[in-house]
Design a protein around this motif. Structure first.
Motif, PDB file in Angstrom:
ATOM      1  N   HIS A 287       0.873  -1.267  -0.097  1.00  0.00           N
ATOM      2  CA  HIS A 287       0.038  -0.093  -0.043  1.00  0.00           C
ATOM      3  C   HIS A 287       1.038   1.463  -0.052  1.00  0.00           C
ATOM      4  N   PHE A 288       0.248   2.340  -0.480  1.00  0.00           N
ATOM      5  CA  PHE A 288       0.917   3.746  -0.552  1.00  0.00           C
ATOM      6  C   PHE A 288       0.528   4.310   0.638  1.00  0.00           C
ATOM      7  N   PHE A 289       1.003   5.395   1.175  1.00  0.00           N
ATOM      8  CA  PHE A 289       0.625   6.016   2.338  1.00  0.00           C
ATOM      9  C   PHE A 289       1.334   7.347   2.428  1.00  0.00           C
ATOM     10  N   HIS A 290       0.355   8.322   2.941  1.00  0.00           N
ATOM     11  CA  HIS A 290       0.847   9.757   2.954  1.00  0.00           C
ATOM     12  C   HIS A 290       0.269  10.275   4.002  1.00  0.00           C
ATOM     13  N   PRO A 291       1.051  11.379   5.007  1.00  0.00           N
ATOM     14  CA  PRO A 291       2.256  11.871   4.819  1.00  0.00           C
ATOM     15  C   PRO A 291       3.358  10.452   4.947  1.00  0.00           C
ATOM     16  N   PRO A 292       4.627  11.107   4.397  1.00  0.00           N
ATOM     17  CA  PRO A 292       5.549   9.993   4.585  1.00  0.00           C
ATOM     18  C   PRO A 292       6.052   9.746   6.018  1.00  0.00           C
ATOM     19  N   GLY A 293       6.467   8.733   6.486  1.00  0.00           N
ATOM     20  CA  GLY A 293       6.967   8.224   7.618  1.00  0.00           C
ATOM     21  C   GLY A 293       7.955   6.986   7.535  1.00  0.00           C
ATOM     22  N   PRO A 294       8.302   6.636   8.712  1.00  0.00           N
ATOM     23  CA  PRO A 294       9.305   5.575   8.884  1.00  0.00           C
ATOM     24  C   PRO A 294       8.811   4.108   8.971  1.00  0.00           C
TER      25      PRO A 294
ATOM     26  N   PRO B 127      -6.298  35.857  -3.390  1.00  0.00           N
ATOM     27  CA  PRO B 127      -7.662  35.112  -3.600  1.00  0.00           C
ATOM     28  C   PRO B 127      -8.302  35.610  -4.961  1.00  0.00           C
ATOM     29  N   PRO B 128      -9.051  34.645  -5.356  1.00  0.00           N
ATOM     30  CA  PRO B 128      -9.606  33.649  -4.862  1.00  0.00           C
ATOM     31  C   PRO B 128      -8.601  32.461  -5.493  1.00  0.00           C
ATOM     32  N   TYR B 129      -8.457  31.332  -4.525  1.00  0.00           N
ATOM     33  CA  TYR B 129      -7.724  30.378  -4.925  1.00  0.00           C
ATOM     34  C   TYR B 129      -8.572  28.991  -3.932  1.00  0.00           C
ATOM     35  N   ILE B 130      -7.980  27.897  -4.871  1.00  0.00           N
ATOM     36  CA  ILE B 130      -8.711  26.680  -4.334  1.00  0.00           C
ATOM     37  C   ILE B 130      -8.075  25.610  -3.479  1.00  0.00           C
ATOM     38  N   VAL B 131      -8.426  25.525  -2.422  1.00  0.00           N
ATOM     39  CA  VAL B 131      -7.683  24.521  -1.758  1.00  0.00           C
ATOM     40  C   VAL B 131      -8.536  23.272  -1.834  1.00  0.00           C
ATOM     41  N   ALA B 132      -7.871  21.992  -1.991  1.00  0.00           N
ATOM     42  CA  ALA B 132      -8.576  20.731  -2.167  1.00  0.00           C
ATOM     43  C   ALA B 132      -7.757  19.675  -1.738  1.00  0.00           C
ATOM     44  N   ILE B 133      -8.632  18.619  -1.286  1.00  0.00           N
ATOM     45  CA  ILE B 133      -8.129  17.245  -1.026  1.00  0.00           C
ATOM     46  C   ILE B 133      -8.435  16.333  -2.229  1.00  0.00           C
ATOM     47  N   VAL B 134      -7.368  15.899  -2.807  1.00  0.00           N
ATOM     48  CA  VAL B 134      -7.169  14.968  -4.037  1.00  0.00           C
ATOM     49  C   VAL B 134      -7.155  13.475  -3.405  1.00  0.00           C
ATOM     50  N   GLU B 135      -7.680  12.637  -4.073  1.00  0.00           N
ATOM     51  CA  GLU B 135      -7.322  11.174  -3.974  1.00  0.00           C
ATOM     52  C   GLU B 135      -6.319  10.678  -5.219  1.00  0.00           C
ATOM     53  N   LEU B 136      -5.287  10.012  -4.742  1.00  0.00           N
ATOM     54  CA  LEU B 136      -4.706   9.653  -5.875  1.00  0.00           C
ATOM     55  C   LEU B 136      -5.120   8.216  -6.500  1.00  0.00           C
ATOM     56  N   ALA B 137      -5.035   8.246  -7.906  1.00  0.00           N
ATOM     57  CA  ALA B 137      -5.594   7.255  -8.847  1.00  0.00           C
ATOM     58  C   ALA B 137      -5.216   5.969  -8.336  1.00  0.00           C
ATOM     59  N   GLU B 138      -3.929   5.618  -7.777  1.00  0.00           N
ATOM     60  CA  GLU B 138      -3.369   4.523  -7.514  1.00  0.00           C
ATOM     61  C   GLU B 138      -4.066   3.896  -6.307  1.00  0.00           C
ATOM     62  N   GLU B 139      -4.410   4.722  -5.316  1.00  0.00           N
ATOM     63  CA  GLU B 139      -5.054   4.430  -4.019  1.00  0.00           C
ATOM     64  C   GLU B 139      -5.828   5.149  -3.372  1.00  0.00           C
ATOM     65  N   PRO B 140      -7.066   5.335  -3.573  1.00  0.00           N
ATOM     66  CA  PRO B 140      -7.877   6.615  -3.451  1.00  0.00           C
ATOM     67  C   PRO B 140      -7.942   7.033  -1.579  1.00  0.00           C
ATOM     68  N   ASP B 141      -7.436   6.067  -0.747  1.00  0.00           N
ATOM     69  CA  ASP B 141      -7.601   6.471   0.472  1.00  0.00           C
ATOM     70  C   ASP B 141      -6.139   7.142   0.782  1.00  0.00           C
TER      71      ASP B 141
END
Length: 147
Positions: free
Chosen positions: A40-47, A84-98
């Protein structure tokens, strides 16, 4: 709407764990941590992988494609030079939507922005102050996919 780079952007201070994420854009690559044990992928990066706790993790290139999961249009001038105006978004990666990133989506009018919009990454090159020295970072931003 054509994107105009802001005069100022608050840039991150990369750590040893996040450096690949912040510098992958130098080569046009969005690098996301991936666990070699569970895949699985994960973000933010960690150990360690938060799913299986394996420490066999490393950054891996992803497609840079994502889908907008949530967004807001900021109309308040919070940062001088970042108008402004600017858009702040949460995006889901294609490889792993979570796996989600908080980012700016550009090249779209605020009234045309919608959940489910397909977007792709591009990078802005900035210098960040990291401790006593300057560090170059490539901030991942997203814009609508052009078919």
């Amino acid at each position: 709407m054509s994107y105009q780079r802001p005069d100022l952007r608050l840039a991150p201070s990369p750590t040893s764990e996040s450096a690949a994420f912040w510098t992958g854009g130098r080569n046009g690559e969005l690098l996301i941590s991936r666990c070699h044990a569970c895949g699985h992928f994960f973000h933010p990066p960690g150990p360690a992988c938060w799913r299986c706790r394996s420490t066999d993790v490393a950054p891996q290139k992803v497609s840079g494609r994502a889908t907008v999961a949530a967004f807001t249009v900021d109309r308040q001038p919070w940062i001088p030079g970042f108008e402004p105006p600017y858009i702040v978004a949460i995006v889901e990666l294609a490889e792993e939507p979570d796996v989600r990133l908080i980012t700016n989506v550009v090249d779209v009018e605020p009234d045309d922005m919608n959940i489910g919009l397909e977007v792709e990454v591009f990078f802005e090159d900035w210098t960040a102050l990291s401790g006593e020295e300057d560090t170059r970072v490539w901030i991942p931003l997203f814009r609508p996919v052009t078919h």
